[in-house]
Design a protein around this motif. Structure first.
Motif, PDB file in Angstrom:
ATOM      1  N   ILE A 184      -7.303  -2.333   4.914  1.00 34.44           N
ATOM      2  CA  ILE A 184      -7.305  -1.410   3.784  1.00 34.44           C
ATOM      3  C   ILE A 184      -8.444  -1.839   2.858  1.00 34.44           C
ATOM      4  N   LEU A 185      -8.850  -0.942   1.998  1.00 38.81           N
ATOM      5  CA  LEU A 185      -9.815  -1.317   0.967  1.00 38.81           C
ATOM      6  C   LEU A 185      -9.105  -2.168  -0.076  1.00 38.81           C
ATOM      7  N   ALA A 186      -9.781  -3.170  -0.593  1.00 37.56           N
ATOM      8  CA  ALA A 186      -9.189  -4.021  -1.631  1.00 37.56           C
ATOM      9  C   ALA A 186      -8.747  -3.176  -2.823  1.00 37.56           C
ATOM     10  N   SER A 187      -9.456  -2.106  -3.093  1.00 40.50           N
ATOM     11  CA  SER A 187      -9.124  -1.243  -4.233  1.00 40.50           C
ATOM     12  C   SER A 187      -7.786  -0.520  -4.050  1.00 40.50           C
ATOM     13  N   GLN A 188      -7.249  -0.491  -2.825  1.00 40.45           N
ATOM     14  CA  GLN A 188      -5.965   0.164  -2.553  1.00 40.45           C
ATOM     15  C   GLN A 188      -4.777  -0.790  -2.660  1.00 40.45           C
ATOM     16  N   ALA A 189      -5.033  -2.070  -2.751  1.00 37.85           N
ATOM     17  CA  ALA A 189      -3.972  -3.078  -2.663  1.00 37.85           C
ATOM     18  C   ALA A 189      -3.294  -3.343  -3.991  1.00 37.85           C
ATOM     19  N   LEU A 218       0.866  -1.175   0.000  1.00 35.21           N
ATOM     20  CA  LEU A 218       0.000   0.000   0.000  1.00 35.21           C
ATOM     21  C   LEU A 218       0.896   1.216   0.000  1.00 35.21           C
ATOM     22  N   LEU A 219       0.753   2.070  -1.008  1.00 36.72           N
ATOM     23  CA  LEU A 219       1.518   3.305  -1.038  1.00 36.72           C
ATOM     24  C   LEU A 219       0.936   4.278  -0.042  1.00 36.72           C
ATOM     25  N   GLN A 220       1.801   5.040   0.623  1.00 33.39           N
ATOM     26  CA  GLN A 220       1.311   6.046   1.564  1.00 33.39           C
ATOM     27  C   GLN A 220       0.593   7.143   0.801  1.00 33.39           C
TER      28      GLN A 220
END
Length: 153
Positions: free
Chosen positions: A120-125, A48-50
């Motif tokens: 985290i949201l799956a869309s962020q992974a 996950l990018l900050q």
């Protein structure tokens, strides 16, 4: 006027949630760590990018431990990934070629407390896999995976 999404989110989600052992998101097939432990392939590595995306910031690296789908309405659903996150201060370093190394014995959260934020949201992974570093000592090389077309899997 409030959007339908805001109205749905302001009410409670459905009384039950669904759990998955695998999930397709962002062109990747993710699997929870407990499944990966019995396979030759790795699909539980997550990055996950900050939020600030600055040059100095490093991404978070983790292993996927749970996948939960929460439904608010027929159209509004969120998939959450629960991960064991490596501590970015003590569990990430870079080799002489600037490739990241991680140490899963140096986790951000050691207990499963409510105040921890392992989701985290799956869309962020994004997906990564790890290979043992030749130097040993519990450090693993991190390799980012390219997204794939999952329509044929």
């Amino acid at each position: 006027m409030l959007s339908e999404e805001i109205i749905a989110l302001s009410s409670f989600p459905a009384s039950s949630a669904k759990r998955f052992k695998s999930y397709k998101a962002n062109g990747f097939l993710f699997r929870v760590k407990s499944i990966d432990n019995h396979r030759f392939t790795q699909n539980s590595g997550v990055t996950l990018l900050q939020a600030d995306h600055s040059e100095e910031s490093s991404p978070y690296y983790g292993k996927l431990t749970d996948i939960i789908k929460i439904t608010y309405s027929i159209d509004i659903k969120y998939v959450l990934f629960k991960c064991d996150w490596v501590n970015p201060s003590t569990g990430i370093k870079f080799d002489p070629f600037k490739f990241p190394l991680v140490n899963f014995k140096r986790l951000l959260y050691k207990n499963d407390r409510i105040r921890d934020e392992p989701f985290i949201l799956a869309s962020q992974a994004h997906q990564v896999w790890n290979a043992p570093d030749p130097s040993g000592q519990d450090w693993l090389n991190v390799v980012r995976m390219p997204a794939r077309d999952l329509t044929h899997l």
